[in-house]
Design an enzyme around this catalytic site. Structure first.
Site, PDB file in Angstrom:
ATOM      1  CD  GLU A 245      -2.684   1.221   2.572  1.00  0.00           C
ATOM      2  OE1 GLU A 245      -3.097   0.118   2.981  1.00  0.00           O
ATOM      3  OE2 GLU A 245      -2.975   2.309   3.128  1.00  0.00           O
ATOM      4  CD  GLU A 250      -3.436   7.430   5.510  1.00  0.00           C
ATOM      5  OE1 GLU A 250      -4.431   6.759   5.827  1.00  0.00           O
ATOM      6  OE2 GLU A 250      -2.282   7.195   5.918  1.00  0.00           O
TER       7      GLU A 250
END
Length: 361
Positions: A245, A250
């Site tokens: 990932e 974020e």
């Protein structure tokens, strides 16, 4: 005889006088004195340079401007092994090669054999071929030829204890005014107290290596958790985190302004130690370009070309580097969960707006 000699000497003297007078008189045969060049000014303008593109628009084009007194020719050493000449006061040049590079550019102003020199340093970004993009220059739902949806709550909120129900409804996702708009809302829907959208290119587009740029303005509010990220296309066969990932960006509303990038691998996942961040006080009011440069050796994460994290493990194997296989894109806004935290009870709705998504290779 003596008289003749005197006459000869007199004539010789007169002749020499005439020659000397002629050679010294008048100015038509004077040697021209070249003046020294002076007051050399040298500037560079990188095409497309602004607050979100400090190194230009990726075209690599630079406009050099220069001037000097007593100058007939300029020579510009472009810092990459190439030198160009100009008799005007400007020169346009396009750098190639890909990536963000710094060049020390030297200029010399000439007047005959006399010259003066100076130099400047420039940092220029050059994008390679555009492999895939969505510019969102249309109105309605996201392009179904490019995007799929995850619908529902998944397994316990997609594995992170989140509280939203993901939909493909127009209330949660739409394209208008050149932007993709994902809206997280407080509402009772299918057993959840919040709704939002999770878009992904799984099954429609994936790639290995490249530079990904996403220009976005983020939501605000306690509990919001927007993310721009990648997952390995083999997730359905090898599972997570073996698929790898890559979190390009974020952000959580409970830590407003801090944007983070992270890597999740079999050697470090969940609360991974492989991450970095930077603070921006206007992430929810202004657009910024969130990017990662992904090569076979490293990942470099930036916001507006300012680097905040680099992942380059010394040992690359399936545990530390599951990144030699295709990955797909994901855009979403989650609510709450293990990273989003406590949701503000006064939260009603907030949006993430995306101007474009571009993949260069």
């Amino acid at each position: 005889m003596l008289s003749s000699i005197k006459k000869y000497k007199a004539l010789l003297f007169i002749g020499l006088f005439v020659v000397i007078f002629t050679s010294c008189g008048g100015g038509s045969d004077d040697v021209e004195v070249m003046e020294d060049p002076a007051n050399l000014v040298f500037e560079a303008s990188i095409v497309g340079q602004d607050s979100t593109h400090p190194y230009g628009d990726g075209s690599g084009t630079v406009i050099f401007s220069f001037s000097a007194n007593n100058t007939s020719l300029y020579k510009v050493n472009l810092g990459n092994g190439e030198t160009l000449e100009s008799s005007s006061n400007s020169l346009t040049y396009t750098y190639v090669g890909g990536g963000t590079n710094t060049y020390n550019v030297y200029i010399s102003a000439y007047n005959g054999s006399k010259f003066i020199s100076t130099n400047i340093s420039i940092t220029v970004k050059v994008n390679t071929n555009l492999l895939w993009s969505d510019e969102f220059n249309y109105t309605g739902s996201p392009d179904s030829g490019k995007w799929n949806y995850n619908i529902g709550r998944g397994n316990n909120g997609w594995g992170n204890g989140e509280e939203q129900y993901y939909t493909d409804r127009y209330e949660n996702v739409k394209v208008e005014n050149g932007h993709l708009i994902i809206t997280a809302k407080k509402e009772n829907y299918e057993g959840a107290n919040y709704t939002s959208t999770r878009l992904l290119t799984q099954g429609k587009f994936d790639f290995t290596y490249g530079t990904i740029e996403i220009k976005a303005k983020l939501p605000s509010g306690g509990g919001t958790w927007p993310a721009l990220w990648l997952l390995g296309s083999n997730i359905n066969t090898v599972g997570w985190p073996a698929c790898g990932e890559i979190d390009i960006m974020e952000h959580v509303g409970n830590n407003q302004g801090t944007v983070q990038s992270a890597m999740h691998t079999p050697s470090s996942y969940g609360g991974t130690v492989n991450h970095g961040s930077q603070f921006l006080d206007d992430v929810s009011t202004e657009f910024h370009i969130y990017a990662v440069e992904w090569t076979s050796e490293k990942m470099i994460f930036t916001v507006d070309d300012v680097e905040h994290y680099r992942y380059n493990p010394s040992t690359k194997n399936s545990d530390t580097w599951p990144y030699d296989a295709p990955q797909f894109l994901i855009l979403n806004v989650a609510m709450g969960g293990s990273f989003g935290g406590t949701i503000d009870p006064n939260f009603v709705s907030s949006t993430m707006e995306i101007d474009y998504v571009r993949v260069y290779q």
